[in-house]
Design a protein around this motif. Structure first.
Motif, PDB file in Angstrom:
ATOM      1  N   VAL A  13      23.512  30.659   0.875  1.00 48.95           N
ATOM      2  CA  VAL A  13      22.709  30.817  -0.612  1.00 48.95           C
ATOM      3  C   VAL A  13      23.099  29.541  -1.218  1.00 48.95           C
ATOM      4  O   VAL A  13      24.230  29.408  -1.760  1.00 48.95           O
ATOM      5  CB  VAL A  13      22.916  32.080  -1.479  1.00 48.95           C
ATOM      6  N   GLY A  14      22.111  28.382  -1.189  1.00 48.95           N
ATOM      7  CA  GLY A  14      22.396  27.049  -2.195  1.00 48.95           C
ATOM      8  C   GLY A  14      23.645  26.540  -1.255  1.00 48.95           C
ATOM      9  O   GLY A  14      23.547  26.352   0.211  1.00 48.95           O
ATOM     10  N   ARG A  15      24.677  26.175  -2.022  1.00 48.96           N
ATOM     11  CA  ARG A  15      25.641  25.564  -1.221  1.00 48.96           C
ATOM     12  C   ARG A  15      26.986  26.587  -0.767  1.00 48.96           C
ATOM     13  O   ARG A  15      28.069  26.134  -0.825  1.00 48.96           O
ATOM     14  CB  ARG A  15      26.327  24.427  -2.292  1.00 48.96           C
ATOM     15  N   TYR A  16      26.560  27.770  -0.925  1.00 48.30           N
ATOM     16  CA  TYR A  16      27.719  28.934  -0.923  1.00 48.30           C
ATOM     17  C   TYR A  16      27.344  29.650   0.467  1.00 48.30           C
ATOM     18  O   TYR A  16      26.519  29.962   0.882  1.00 48.30           O
ATOM     19  CB  TYR A  16      27.620  29.946  -2.144  1.00 48.30           C
ATOM     20  N   ARG A  17      28.568  29.448   1.341  1.00 43.74           N
ATOM     21  CA  ARG A  17      28.488  30.504   2.805  1.00 43.74           C
ATOM     22  C   ARG A  17      28.635  31.838   2.068  1.00 43.74           C
ATOM     23  O   ARG A  17      29.462  32.469   1.302  1.00 43.74           O
ATOM     24  CB  ARG A  17      29.934  30.174   3.383  1.00 43.74           C
ATOM     25  N   VAL A  18      27.903  32.625   2.798  1.00 42.67           N
ATOM     26  CA  VAL A  18      27.942  34.072   2.827  1.00 42.67           C
ATOM     27  C   VAL A  18      28.736  34.753   3.777  1.00 42.67           C
ATOM     28  O   VAL A  18      28.548  34.602   5.039  1.00 42.67           O
ATOM     29  CB  VAL A  18      26.661  34.587   2.556  1.00 42.67           C
ATOM     30  N   LYS A  44      24.801  36.705  -6.460  1.00 42.15           N
ATOM     31  CA  LYS A  44      23.705  37.731  -6.794  1.00 42.15           C
ATOM     32  C   LYS A  44      22.414  37.055  -6.354  1.00 42.15           C
ATOM     33  O   LYS A  44      22.047  36.105  -6.915  1.00 42.15           O
ATOM     34  CB  LYS A  44      23.875  37.974  -8.331  1.00 42.15           C
ATOM     35  N   LEU A  45      21.680  37.717  -5.221  1.00 46.06           N
ATOM     36  CA  LEU A  45      20.349  37.329  -4.886  1.00 46.06           C
ATOM     37  C   LEU A  45      19.291  38.164  -5.364  1.00 46.06           C
ATOM     38  O   LEU A  45      19.283  39.326  -4.952  1.00 46.06           O
ATOM     39  CB  LEU A  45      20.394  37.270  -3.270  1.00 46.06           C
ATOM     40  N   VAL A  46      18.087  37.856  -6.224  1.00 46.57           N
ATOM     41  CA  VAL A  46      17.344  38.456  -6.725  1.00 46.57           C
ATOM     42  C   VAL A  46      16.379  38.957  -5.841  1.00 46.57           C
ATOM     43  O   VAL A  46      15.998  38.450  -4.845  1.00 46.57           O
ATOM     44  CB  VAL A  46      16.723  37.748  -7.900  1.00 46.57           C
ATOM     45  N   HIS A  47      15.973  40.382  -5.735  1.00 46.76           N
ATOM     46  CA  HIS A  47      14.701  40.849  -4.986  1.00 46.76           C
ATOM     47  C   HIS A  47      13.515  40.205  -5.134  1.00 46.76           C
ATOM     48  O   HIS A  47      13.219  39.609  -6.107  1.00 46.76           O
ATOM     49  CB  HIS A  47      14.621  42.243  -5.472  1.00 46.76           C
ATOM     50  N   ALA A  48      12.845  40.234  -4.004  1.00 42.83           N
ATOM     51  CA  ALA A  48      11.665  39.331  -3.912  1.00 42.83           C
ATOM     52  C   ALA A  48      10.558  39.635  -4.827  1.00 42.83           C
ATOM     53  O   ALA A  48       9.723  39.144  -5.330  1.00 42.83           O
ATOM     54  CB  ALA A  48      11.074  39.746  -2.397  1.00 42.83           C
ATOM     55  N   ASP A  80      27.173  29.270 -11.061  1.00 40.47           N
ATOM     56  CA  ASP A  80      25.795  28.397 -10.901  1.00 40.47           C
ATOM     57  C   ASP A  80      25.034  29.253 -10.626  1.00 40.47           C
ATOM     58  O   ASP A  80      24.941  30.571 -10.599  1.00 40.47           O
ATOM     59  CB  ASP A  80      26.514  27.756  -9.226  1.00 40.47           C
ATOM     60  N   ALA A  81      23.612  28.625 -10.494  1.00 39.07           N
ATOM     61  CA  ALA A  81      22.364  29.469 -10.504  1.00 39.07           C
ATOM     62  C   ALA A  81      21.239  28.402 -10.046  1.00 39.07           C
ATOM     63  O   ALA A  81      21.384  27.532 -10.084  1.00 39.07           O
ATOM     64  CB  ALA A  81      22.007  30.242 -11.641  1.00 39.07           C
ATOM     65  N   ASP A  82      20.177  29.250  -9.385  1.00 38.47           N
ATOM     66  CA  ASP A  82      19.044  28.231  -9.001  1.00 38.47           C
ATOM     67  C   ASP A  82      17.743  29.407  -9.225  1.00 38.47           C
ATOM     68  O   ASP A  82      17.489  30.084  -8.437  1.00 38.47           O
ATOM     69  CB  ASP A  82      18.931  27.808  -7.646  1.00 38.47           C
ATOM     70  N   PRO A  83      17.298  29.312 -10.660  1.00 40.72           N
ATOM     71  CA  PRO A  83      16.018  30.242 -10.767  1.00 40.72           C
ATOM     72  C   PRO A  83      14.977  29.892 -10.238  1.00 40.72           C
ATOM     73  O   PRO A  83      13.909  30.666 -10.185  1.00 40.72           O
ATOM     74  CB  PRO A  83      16.044  30.104 -12.524  1.00 40.72           C
ATOM     75  N   HIS A  84      14.958  28.825  -9.583  1.00 39.87           N
ATOM     76  CA  HIS A  84      13.602  28.150  -9.080  1.00 39.87           C
ATOM     77  C   HIS A  84      13.475  28.264  -7.496  1.00 39.87           C
ATOM     78  O   HIS A  84      12.606  27.878  -6.805  1.00 39.87           O
ATOM     79  CB  HIS A  84      13.336  26.580  -9.406  1.00 39.87           C
ATOM     80  N   PRO A  88      15.478  33.811  -6.384  1.00 39.36           N
ATOM     81  CA  PRO A  88      16.555  33.187  -7.478  1.00 39.36           C
ATOM     82  C   PRO A  88      17.964  33.790  -7.149  1.00 39.36           C
ATOM     83  O   PRO A  88      17.932  34.642  -6.832  1.00 39.36           O
ATOM     84  CB  PRO A  88      15.802  33.585  -8.802  1.00 39.36           C
ATOM     85  N   TRP A  89      18.898  33.098  -7.620  1.00 34.72           N
ATOM     86  CA  TRP A  89      20.259  33.594  -7.303  1.00 34.72           C
ATOM     87  C   TRP A  89      21.221  33.186  -8.427  1.00 34.72           C
ATOM     88  O   TRP A  89      20.624  32.175  -9.101  1.00 34.72           O
ATOM     89  CB  TRP A  89      20.939  33.141  -5.909  1.00 34.72           C
ATOM     90  N   LEU A  90      22.477  33.873  -8.803  1.00 37.52           N
ATOM     91  CA  LEU A  90      23.301  33.510  -9.668  1.00 37.52           C
ATOM     92  C   LEU A  90      24.809  33.982  -8.897  1.00 37.52           C
ATOM     93  O   LEU A  90      24.848  34.493  -8.063  1.00 37.52           O
ATOM     94  CB  LEU A  90      23.024  34.460 -10.738  1.00 37.52           C
ATOM     95  N   VAL A  91      25.458  32.693  -9.266  1.00 29.30           N
ATOM     96  CA  VAL A  91      26.939  32.836  -8.617  1.00 29.30           C
ATOM     97  C   VAL A  91      27.902  32.971  -9.952  1.00 29.30           C
ATOM     98  O   VAL A  91      27.880  32.410 -10.770  1.00 29.30           O
ATOM     99  CB  VAL A  91      27.183  31.590  -7.799  1.00 29.30           C
ATOM    100  N   THR A  92      28.894  33.982  -9.760  1.00 30.21           N
ATOM    101  CA  THR A  92      29.909  34.179 -10.685  1.00 30.21           C
ATOM    102  C   THR A  92      31.156  34.260 -10.018  1.00 30.21           C
ATOM    103  O   THR A  92      31.172  34.326  -8.808  1.00 30.21           O
ATOM    104  CB  THR A  92      29.684  35.650 -11.540  1.00 30.21           C
TER     105      THR A  92
END
Length: 682
Positions: A13-18, A44-48, A80-84, A88-92
């Motif tokens: 997800v983005g630059r993060y390995r899951v 945290k990956l948001v539902h479609a 980090d986050a990418d709302p676009h 959309p995802w959020l990293v904590t």
């Protein structure tokens, strides 16, 4: 706990390995991830269904921007986050440990003292969140993490973004029934006072073992929240019961503010340094937090290597970890004597060091790390041997031998001396190899049963295997002598004053010849003396006419290097690293997270520093007056003379190997990343 990935889950997800699943909820799925530098994160990956709503995306972007401004010691920061993004995802920051829900389910209600401590921490967290202009809206037991460095409030920053979308789409209520405020249950306006109501409900759950409105279906719980008074008869402490009742007043205007709560909780909470650990928790819960922290994926032990510091050992000394119990005794004890300032009651806060650079190795550097000059050799999983130029951060050469397929390191611990890399290969037939460190050309190989931890002195290479200690010529691999002293595989020999010292072990508590520290003539291999150990000898260190060695039963012993006569014993914490020598001091670290500096001649404790990790730490090396120690997922630098903490790396992925040389500390972590830190921390 971390669960396996399912079909359809992303691998990046983005630059993060899951790496695995942490959980799922109404907003989306939460994964354990790794940053490019190897730090553990929660992705945290948001539902479609939310992603398809433009209003959600706009609100999500605004809320995340605000959430990233939240500070505070008891919150999990948004990284980090990418709302676009399409989803959309959020990293904590990832917080290992237990949720409050898990802790109470497993060990029952917390005592009043622990609830006051938790209340102070969460009130302070809400002060920070509200100061940033955020209302949490979903404060519940599963959003309170009991981490090794204290309780944390998680999952702020996206609840508000989903609020409008959820209500518009379903007519439902955002939040967790039984812990949300009456105004939320009615679908009305939420405010900071709503979080205070939820805080009271969470603390009531912690104190009584169940929520103040019991259990049941959503409709029943929402009705109780709006119309019934909270049940607090399970909260025995009258002061606590009164505070929680005030938090859960039906009228938001009458509830105390988080700052007022903080002022009420603090007088009965422990000291701040205790809150930044697990000492405020009941022992069974603290133990489960530690166990959960250590249960992150790890395939085997780490290796800690150091450059220099032991007389006659060549340019590199391999201080391979071998955690040993420090509970035994024998001879003159040194544990209780101190000659310097008293041990601090809690670790001070060292500076957070910034990595100079990172390199993606593409493989777990499980096998070890050898540093010499500007060259760094890494033994990584699947038979990979990688040589790096640290100035250019480029691969000079690499070998790959075999394909074991089990993720374990294939090559054994590497060591570099006089331009030659010596490293063992374990598969039958086992062999010890010598490579030109400049270009990777093979110089020679010698058949060995195994060759795990070699050491070099002059033109001789000393290496143990399952039955003997052997001496080989570094120029051609010719065996000079072989001494059948028993299983010398797991300890790195030490060399000094014409003798080689090797530890042997059969893994049993039998003592005698099977478990002993041996001194042999380095030229001929003849026995000079043997000192029995209770349960096997670890890697020794030799300096100043003394040899120091820990055994598997928990005692570190100092012996006369020429005669083997015992000088003193040291008994520390539960476990200990192999000793490391420099400047008249012996440095050792234990499984309770403490680092000791001992007077090399007497064994008296010069200083002690508790790292606060609550887990084992390992001495890694010393350079420029800084002792470097490695923990499970962090590395520290301490002032060698006084033990003052200078810097820490912060949480990393599993620390596999550390090398210290001149002005640099090289750290290899499980995620397949190599990081370089300045030895002074700045």
């Amino acid at each position: 706990m971390v669960g396996p990935l399912e079909e359809g889950d992303p691998r990046r997800v983005g630059r993060y390995r899951v790496l695995g699943r942490l959980g799922a909820g109404g907003m989306g799925v939460v994964y354990l991830g790794r940053s490019p530098a190897g730090a553990a994160v929660a992705v945290k990956l948001v539902h479609a269904e939310f992603a398809a709503d433009p209003a959600f995306r706009a609100r999500f972007a605004r809320e995340v921007a605000v959430a990233r401004t939240v500070g505070g010691a008891f919150t999990a920061p948004v990284i980090d986050a990418d709302p676009h993004a399409p989803s959309p995802w959020l990293v904590t920051a990832y917080l290992p440990g237990l949720s409050l829900a898990e802790a109470v389910a497993g060990d029952g209600p917390l005592p009043a003292a622990s609830v006051f401590a938790l209340g102070a921490s969460l009130a302070e967290a809400l002060v920070a969140v509200h100061r940033a202009g955020i209302v949490h809206r979903d404060l519940k037991p599963s959003n309170v993490m009991l981490a090794p460095d204290g309780p944390r409030l998680i999952d702020f920053g996206i609840a508000h973004a989903a609020d409008a979308a959820a209500l518009t789409r379903t007519g439902g209520v955002m939040g967790s029934p039984g812990f949300l405020a009456p105004e939320q249950a009615r679908g009305g306006k939420t405010s900071t006072a709503s979080d205070v109501f939820s805080l009271g409900a969470v603390l009531a759950f912690a104190a009584a073992g169940e929520g103040p409105f019991g259990t049941g279906d959503v409709v029943a719980l929402l009705y109780k929240v709006v119309h019934d008074e909270p049940r607090l008869d399970g909260v025995a402490d009258p002061e606590l019961r009164g505070l929680l009742a005030a938090c859960m007043d039906k009228d938001p205007a009458r509830r105390p503010t988080p700052q007022e709560l903080l002022e009420r909780f603090v007088p009965r909470a422990p000291a701040p340094e205790v809150l930044h650990g697990t000492g405020w928790l009941p022992e069974p819960v603290a133990r489960r937090v530690a166990d959960r922290t250590l249960a992150l994926p790890s395939r085997s032990r780490r290796k800690v290597l150091a450059v220099g510091g032991v007389a006659g050992a060549g340019t590199l000394v391999a201080a391979v970890t071998g955690a040993v119990l420090l509970e035994g005794s024998g001879g003159r004890k040194a544990a209780a004597r101190t000659t310097a300032s008293p041990t601090p009651s809690a670790p001070p806060s060292p500076v957070l060091a910034q990595a100079r650079w990172t390199v993606d190795l593409g493989a777990d550097p499980y096998g070890g790390l050898a540093s010499a000059g500007t060259t760094l050799v890494v033994s990584a999983e699947e038979g990979r041997l990688i040589c790096l130029d640290v100035r250019r951060r480029k691969t000079v050469w690499q070998h790959r031998k075999g394909n074991r397929g089990d993720g374990a390191a294939s090559w054994r611990t590497p060591v570099v001396a006089d331009g030659t890399l010596f490293v063992g290969w374990p598969d039958a037939p086992g062999a010890l190899y010598a490579f030109d460190v400049r270009n990777g050309d093979q110089r020679w190989s010698a058949t060995m049963t195994d060759a795990l931890n070699p050491a070099v002195s002059g033109g001789t290479l000393f290496v143990g295997d399952t039955g003997a200690l052997s001496a080989l010529s570094t120029s051609d691999g010719r065996v000079l002598w072989r001494a059948s002293i028993g299983n010398a595989l797991n300890a790195t020999p030490a060399i000094g004053d014409g003798l080689v010292y090797a530890g042997t072990s059969d893994g049993a508590s039998s003592g005698g010849t099977a478990n002993a520290l041996h001194a042999l003539d380095a030229r001929t291999g003849r026995d000079r003396w043997r000192h029995p150990m209770t349960r096997g000898a670890q890697s020794p260190a030799v300096s100043g006419g003394m040899v120091y060695c820990a055994d598997g039963a928990g005692t570190m012993t100092a012996l006369d290097a020429r005669t083997g006569a015992k000088k003193w014993d040291f008994v520390g914490g539960r476990t200990a690293s192999d000793p490391f020598m420099s400047g008249g001091l012996v440095y050792v670290a234990d499984g309770d997270g403490k680092v000791y500096a001992l007077d090399a001649a007497t064994g008296r404790t010069r200083w002690t520093w508790p790292t606060g990790t609550g887990t084992g730490v390992w001495t890694a090396g010393i350079a420029r007056g800084v002792v470097v120690v490695a923990a499970v997922s962090e590395v520290f630098g301490l002032d060698a003379a006084g033990g003052r903490p200078l810097w820490r790396t912060g949480q990393l992925d599993k620390v596999r190997t550390v090398a210290v040389q001149d002005d640099a500390v090289y750290v290899g972590i499980q995620a397949g990343t190599l990081l370089a830190f300045p030895v002074k921390g700045a």
